[in-house]
Design an enzyme around this catalytic site. Sequence first.
Site, mmCIF file in Angstrom:
data_model
loop_
_atom_site.group_PDB
_atom_site.id
_atom_site.type_symbol
_atom_site.label_atom_id
_atom_site.label_comp_id
_atom_site.label_asym_id
_atom_site.label_seq_id
_atom_site.Cartn_x
_atom_site.Cartn_y
_atom_site.Cartn_z
ATOM 1 N N ASP A 68 16.531 23.909 -59.999
ATOM 2 C CA ASP A 68 15.280 24.230 -59.895
ATOM 3 C C ASP A 68 14.845 25.033 -58.767
ATOM 4 O OD1 ASP A 68 15.339 22.850 -62.578
ATOM 5 O OD2 ASP A 68 13.997 21.182 -61.840
ATOM 6 N N ASP A 115 8.879 20.463 -73.788
ATOM 7 C CA ASP A 115 8.862 19.427 -72.727
ATOM 8 C C ASP A 115 7.518 18.809 -73.320
ATOM 9 O OD1 ASP A 115 10.740 20.858 -71.435
ATOM 10 O OD2 ASP A 115 9.226 22.323 -70.773
#
Length: 237
Positions: free
Chosen positions: A8, A127
Site C-alpha cells: 500500500d 470493499d
Amino acid sequence: MQIIPAIDLKDGYAVRLKQGDMQSAKIYDKNPLNLCATFADLGAEYLHIVDLDGAIAGKPKNRVIIEQICKNSQLKIEVGGGIRNEETIKSYLDIGVSRLILGSIALQKVDFALAMAEKYPIVIGIDAKDGKVAINGWGDTQSVLAEEFAKEFLGSKIEAIVCTDISRDGMLGGININFTQAIARASGVFTIASGGLSSMEDLQILEENEIKAVIVGKAFYERKIDLQKAFEKFRVS
C-alpha cells in the site's frame, strides 16, 4: 492457492493502515522497490499494489514509484486506487502493470467497468463496512449491499474480484470467510480474499473452505507469517 503480497503506497512509502484509516498509517519501507525484490526472492508471482493517495484523490498519485516497480520487477502486478477512466487504465498497462483494479468507479458506473473488462484485464474491488460497499478510499459507505453489487458481474469478462471486510483489514484477526464465500457465490467470479490474514493457520482455513486466493499484507510486515513457507505449502500446482 494464490498468495499475493501487498504494498500500500502513501506518499511513495510502503505503509499499512488499520481499517482503512489514513491516520493510522505505519511506514514499513521508504523504498518499496526493496519489498518487491524480497517478495520475488521468497517465491511470489503476483504483487498487489494500492495507491492509497490516489483512492482518495480519484486519480493516480503514486504512479512514478509504480512505474519504477514495473521496470525493476518480474512480478505480475495489479494496481488499484484512483483509477477512474480508460486513459488511466491504458497508461498503467503501458508501463507494465498486468491488471487494473476498479473500485469506486465500478460501483458508480457498472456499465463502464463491464465495458473495460471486455477490452482490458480488469479486477473489481469490493470493499465493505457492515456488508455495505465503501468507496473513495473507504471514506464513503454506500447503501448498496456488497453481495448484491457482486451479482452485477455474473457472466462478465472481469478476471477476478478482490473483496475486503474493512473491519478486519490491518487487524490480524483472520479473514471473513463467510463474506468471501458470499461474494464468490453471488458473482460467479474468481474471488480473492483480503483483510485480516494473520497466520499459516488462516491459510489452512482458507484452503479448507475452498478459497483459492488471498492477499497478504500486515501479517508479512509484522512477521506473523513466513511467506516462503506459505508459498511452498500452498502454491497452486
